[in-house]
Scaffold this active site. Structure first.
Site, mmCIF file in Angstrom:
data_model
loop_
_atom_site.group_PDB
_atom_site.id
_atom_site.type_symbol
_atom_site.label_atom_id
_atom_site.label_comp_id
_atom_site.label_asym_id
_atom_site.label_seq_id
_atom_site.Cartn_x
_atom_site.Cartn_y
_atom_site.Cartn_z
ATOM 1 N N LYS A 3 0.822 -1.221 0.000
ATOM 2 C CA LYS A 3 0.000 0.000 0.000
ATOM 3 C C LYS A 3 0.860 1.276 0.000
ATOM 4 O O LYS A 3 2.072 1.230 0.257
ATOM 5 C CB LYS A 3 -0.953 -0.039 1.198
ATOM 6 N N TYR B 11 -12.403 -1.584 -4.196
ATOM 7 C CA TYR B 11 -12.935 -1.727 -2.835
ATOM 8 C C TYR B 11 -14.455 -1.569 -2.780
ATOM 9 O O TYR B 11 -15.006 -1.257 -1.729
ATOM 10 C CB TYR B 11 -12.271 -0.696 -1.914
ATOM 11 N N PHE C 252 -15.480 3.902 6.782
ATOM 12 C CA PHE C 252 -14.077 4.169 6.435
ATOM 13 C C PHE C 252 -13.830 4.199 4.935
ATOM 14 O O PHE C 252 -12.689 4.344 4.501
ATOM 15 C CB PHE C 252 -13.151 3.150 7.110
ATOM 16 N N ARG D 259 -2.242 -14.027 3.860
ATOM 17 C CA ARG D 259 -2.949 -13.353 4.956
ATOM 18 C C ARG D 259 -2.230 -13.622 6.290
ATOM 19 O O ARG D 259 -2.149 -12.733 7.145
ATOM 20 C CB ARG D 259 -4.423 -13.771 5.001
ATOM 21 N N THR E 37 -5.654 -7.131 10.393
ATOM 22 C CA THR E 37 -5.929 -5.845 9.742
ATOM 23 C C THR E 37 -5.374 -4.686 10.560
ATOM 24 O O THR E 37 -4.799 -3.743 10.004
ATOM 25 C CB THR E 37 -7.456 -5.680 9.554
ATOM 26 N N ARG F 146 2.172 -6.292 8.626
ATOM 27 C CA ARG F 146 1.427 -5.175 9.214
ATOM 28 C C ARG F 146 2.012 -4.755 10.557
ATOM 29 O O ARG F 146 2.008 -3.570 10.898
ATOM 30 C CB ARG F 146 -0.045 -5.541 9.304
ATOM 31 N N ASN G 184 -2.203 0.240 6.813
ATOM 32 C CA ASN G 184 -1.682 -1.036 7.303
ATOM 33 C C ASN G 184 -0.790 -1.771 6.296
ATOM 34 O O ASN G 184 -0.641 -2.989 6.352
ATOM 35 C CB ASN G 184 -2.833 -1.922 7.775
ATOM 36 N N HIS H 41 -2.356 -5.322 1.309
ATOM 37 C CA HIS H 41 -3.645 -5.941 1.016
ATOM 38 C C HIS H 41 -3.422 -7.379 0.609
ATOM 39 O O HIS H 41 -2.421 -7.698 -0.041
ATOM 40 C CB HIS H 41 -4.351 -5.219 -0.148
ATOM 41 N N GLU I 46 -9.558 -10.344 -8.338
ATOM 42 C CA GLU I 46 -8.625 -9.228 -8.127
ATOM 43 C C GLU I 46 -7.415 -9.327 -9.066
ATOM 44 O O GLU I 46 -6.943 -8.308 -9.583
ATOM 45 C CB GLU I 46 -8.200 -9.190 -6.648
HETATM 46 P P1 ADP Z 1 -8.276 -6.723 5.263
HETATM 47 O O1 ADP Z 1 -7.451 -5.754 4.437
HETATM 48 O O2 ADP Z 1 -7.506 -7.274 6.435
HETATM 49 O O3 ADP Z 1 -8.930 -7.809 4.431
HETATM 50 P P2 ADP Z 1 -10.868 -5.410 5.362
HETATM 51 O O4 ADP Z 1 -11.191 -6.126 4.087
HETATM 52 O O5 ADP Z 1 -11.844 -5.529 6.492
HETATM 53 O O6 ADP Z 1 -9.445 -5.858 5.927
HETATM 54 O O7 ADP Z 1 -10.680 -3.859 5.074
HETATM 55 C C1 ADP Z 1 -10.035 -3.404 3.904
HETATM 56 C C2 ADP Z 1 -9.100 -2.272 4.274
HETATM 57 O O8 ADP Z 1 -9.882 -1.162 4.714
HETATM 58 C C3 ADP Z 1 -8.146 -2.558 5.422
HETATM 59 O O9 ADP Z 1 -6.981 -3.260 5.023
HETATM 60 C C4 ADP Z 1 -7.829 -1.156 5.913
HETATM 61 O O10 ADP Z 1 -6.861 -0.506 5.083
HETATM 62 C C5 ADP Z 1 -9.176 -0.461 5.739
HETATM 63 N N1 ADP Z 1 -9.971 -0.510 6.973
HETATM 64 C C6 ADP Z 1 -10.619 -1.589 7.485
HETATM 65 N N2 ADP Z 1 -11.259 -1.286 8.634
HETATM 66 C C7 ADP Z 1 -11.002 0.036 8.851
HETATM 67 C C8 ADP Z 1 -11.382 0.959 9.875
HETATM 68 N N3 ADP Z 1 -12.143 0.584 10.913
HETATM 69 N N4 ADP Z 1 -10.931 2.239 9.781
HETATM 70 C C9 ADP Z 1 -10.152 2.631 8.732
HETATM 71 N N5 ADP Z 1 -9.768 1.806 7.730
HETATM 72 C C10 ADP Z 1 -10.169 0.522 7.784
HETATM 73 MG MG MG Z 2 -10.359 -7.611 2.939
#
Ligand code: ADP
Ligand code: MG
Length: 140
Positions: free
Chosen positions: A12, A52, A60, A88, A94, A105, A115, A118, A129
């Protein structure tokens, strides 16, 4: 190469801008992944919103697409047995504060939004994707 052995990853904008892309790629290779596709790209708002789309409507979402478009990212096609879960696991939770020691992360993330990486969450989404960002000819 069956789809179960492939996943899609992004280094990222926070991690690329901080100069951590090389270290993250090293970690990926040290953990037995093969890099099958790789491109540096500065995502447009439309690309980030489309990628997304599943998170549209969440609190968010706007913050997420703003973050993902603020600087270039590294797009990756990765190969390993059980690639989706393996990547993962290497990324960690996350929220970097909750991520295990040694994970991407934990090492390179700042907070739950910024973080560092992805990873696809299923074989089905990995296929979607990978196709979203790579032409077949761009994956070795
Ligand atoms: P992951 O990337 O672990 O699969 P998610 O799919 O739930 O997590 O979320 C996608 C991305 O959105 C996260 O990697 C993070 O960058 C962002 N994100 C998720 N939850 C939050 C939150 N509560 N506040 C801000 N950004 C968030
Ligand atoms: Mg995700």
């Amino acid at each position: 190469m069956s789809i179960g052995n492939k996943t899609f990853a992004i280094i990222k904008p926070d991690a690329v801008a901080a100069g951590n892309a090389g270290a993250i790629l090293s970690l990926i290779e040290q953990n037995g992944f093969k890099v099958k596709g790789l491109r540096l790209q500065h995502l447009t708002l439309k690309e980030a919103e489309g990628f997304y789309a599943v998170h549209k409507g969440k609190g968010f979402f706007d913050e997420l697409v703003a973050f993902m478009t603020e600087a270039p990212v590294v797009l990756l096609a990765l190969e390993k047995e059980n690639a989706v879960q393996a990547w993962r696991d290497l990324m960690g939770a996350t929220n970097p504060e909750k991520a295990a020691d040694g994970t991407v992360r934990k090492l390179y993330g700042t907070n739950i939004g910024r973080n560092a990486s992805h990873g696809s969450d299923s074989d089905e989404n990995a296929a979607i994707e990978l196709a979203w960002f790579f032409r077949g000819s761009e994956i070795a």
